[in-house]
Design a protein around this motif. Sequence first.
Motif, mmCIF file in Angstrom:
data_model
loop_
_atom_site.group_PDB
_atom_site.id
_atom_site.type_symbol
_atom_site.label_atom_id
_atom_site.label_comp_id
_atom_site.label_asym_id
_atom_site.label_seq_id
_atom_site.Cartn_x
_atom_site.Cartn_y
_atom_site.Cartn_z
ATOM 1 N N PHE A 193 20.841 20.739 -56.551
ATOM 2 C CA PHE A 193 22.087 20.937 -56.490
ATOM 3 C C PHE A 193 22.707 19.655 -57.539
ATOM 4 C CE2 PHE A 193 26.500 20.117 -55.260
ATOM 5 C CZ PHE A 193 27.172 21.332 -55.690
ATOM 6 N N TYR A 194 22.229 18.436 -57.202
ATOM 7 C CA TYR A 194 22.639 17.556 -58.059
ATOM 8 C C TYR A 194 22.360 17.549 -59.705
ATOM 9 C CZ TYR A 194 23.220 12.613 -59.974
ATOM 10 O OH TYR A 194 23.550 11.645 -60.912
ATOM 11 N N LEU A 250 28.892 25.156 -57.064
ATOM 12 C CA LEU A 250 28.257 25.654 -55.683
ATOM 13 C C LEU A 250 28.004 27.020 -55.997
ATOM 14 C CD1 LEU A 250 27.389 24.759 -52.732
ATOM 15 C CD2 LEU A 250 29.610 25.345 -51.969
ATOM 16 N N PHE A 251 28.768 27.976 -56.460
ATOM 17 C CA PHE A 251 28.921 29.461 -56.659
ATOM 18 C C PHE A 251 27.697 29.712 -57.431
ATOM 19 C CE2 PHE A 251 29.775 32.869 -59.719
ATOM 20 C CZ PHE A 251 29.815 34.039 -58.670
ATOM 21 N N PHE A 252 27.247 28.908 -58.579
ATOM 22 C CA PHE A 252 26.387 29.130 -59.449
ATOM 23 C C PHE A 252 24.894 28.793 -58.761
ATOM 24 C CE2 PHE A 252 29.390 29.282 -62.916
ATOM 25 C CZ PHE A 252 28.945 30.133 -63.761
ATOM 26 N N PHE A 253 24.971 27.712 -57.844
ATOM 27 C CA PHE A 253 23.783 27.394 -57.241
ATOM 28 C C PHE A 253 23.278 28.261 -56.206
ATOM 29 C CE2 PHE A 253 21.895 24.675 -53.758
ATOM 30 C CZ PHE A 253 20.782 24.168 -54.406
ATOM 31 N N LEU A 254 24.108 29.026 -55.631
ATOM 32 C CA LEU A 254 23.953 29.861 -54.517
ATOM 33 C C LEU A 254 23.664 31.096 -55.153
ATOM 34 C CD1 LEU A 254 26.903 28.929 -51.895
ATOM 35 C CD2 LEU A 254 24.152 28.298 -51.753
ATOM 36 N N LEU A 255 24.279 31.640 -56.184
ATOM 37 C CA LEU A 255 24.069 32.923 -56.654
ATOM 38 C C LEU A 255 23.039 32.928 -57.629
ATOM 39 C CD1 LEU A 255 25.501 35.765 -56.663
ATOM 40 C CD2 LEU A 255 26.811 34.889 -58.701
ATOM 41 N N ARG A 256 22.696 32.154 -58.379
ATOM 42 C CA ARG A 256 21.719 32.000 -59.498
ATOM 43 C C ARG A 256 20.315 31.458 -58.880
ATOM 44 N NH1 ARG A 256 22.973 31.904 -64.907
ATOM 45 N NH2 ARG A 256 20.860 31.854 -65.279
ATOM 46 N N ARG A 257 19.767 32.474 -58.113
ATOM 47 C CA ARG A 257 18.512 32.085 -57.565
ATOM 48 C C ARG A 257 17.292 31.649 -58.850
ATOM 49 N NH1 ARG A 257 14.113 35.533 -56.189
ATOM 50 N NH2 ARG A 257 12.630 34.652 -54.344
ATOM 51 N N ASP A 258 17.231 32.370 -59.919
ATOM 52 C CA ASP A 258 16.472 32.073 -60.888
ATOM 53 C C ASP A 258 16.544 30.583 -61.617
ATOM 54 O OD1 ASP A 258 18.750 32.666 -61.758
ATOM 55 O OD2 ASP A 258 18.195 34.304 -63.245
#
Length: 317
Positions: free
Chosen positions: A82-83, A46-54
Amino acid sequence: MNNTPGNREWHSIREYGSQTGIWLLLRAYAFGGRWLLIPCLLPVMLFFFLLRRDARYASLDYLRQVHRTDPSFPKPGLHHSFYHFWTFGLALLDKFSVWMGKITRSDVTVHKTEIVDELIAKKTGGVILISHLGNFEICHALSQGRAGMRLTILHHSHHTEKFNKMLERYSGAAHVELVQVTELDMSNAIAFSEKISRGEFIAIATDRVPISNAGAIVPLSFLGREAQFPSGPFVLAMALQAPILTLHCIKQSGRYNIYFDYLSRGESVSRRHRQQRLHELMQDYITRLENFCLQAPWQWFNFYPFWASTDQRDPSS
């Protein structure tokens, strides 16, 4: 240069996380197994999904290409993206499983294994073309029990250095060598040719554009849209005049399947026909990669802008 997600080059995106964090995950996995680590994985992804916009942009862009190619695949939204991230996280757990001996050869189905067995027996060696589809590390670790199999993996370690250091510590794989390369050129060919002559194998990723040589790319259609593929892996493979294999390792019905096949038997090509043969090899490889992507669409883990696009807006914003 525009700093929108679609214009950021893959090698300019820094590696997140720390070696200590990876070590803690590995220790947790060693102590409690997969089911202890899965609850820890959710906030991480979840952290990566939210932080990594690219990466989120690249994921949605790829999933939309799959949908356009195969309308039966769902039209992607943020939850699909996200999946996609979550599937990548589960693949990381499988890497841990292999390196810690919890996934063995009996858990994996290998197709056309006789190709590799024959090359090992003849001490011919070869070039293995891989991609960011599926889970190549399954093959990497399982090769430990294969007598006579020595493998050199060419990679750009800027993004994977921490993870690879930890895996090397746990695997102790003396027969596998990780070699950092920023470009593939003829200066590499001598060292690699010596390895091939000893019957060794060299694995090269085919789906990352070169870092500083913009001329070493070929625009070809992939999932119905023009994308840039590096010519370096194919040029090097042809120069070595060794057998060229394709390798795809995807998870199907909860079980990993490894698919080997010949792309070329290593025949020599005259200078006159070299460019034509290069294009044929690249097109053949991309057609196969496209086929496997459609078989396992959630397992394309190339979270970087891949297609040229006139619309550089982040589809998640």
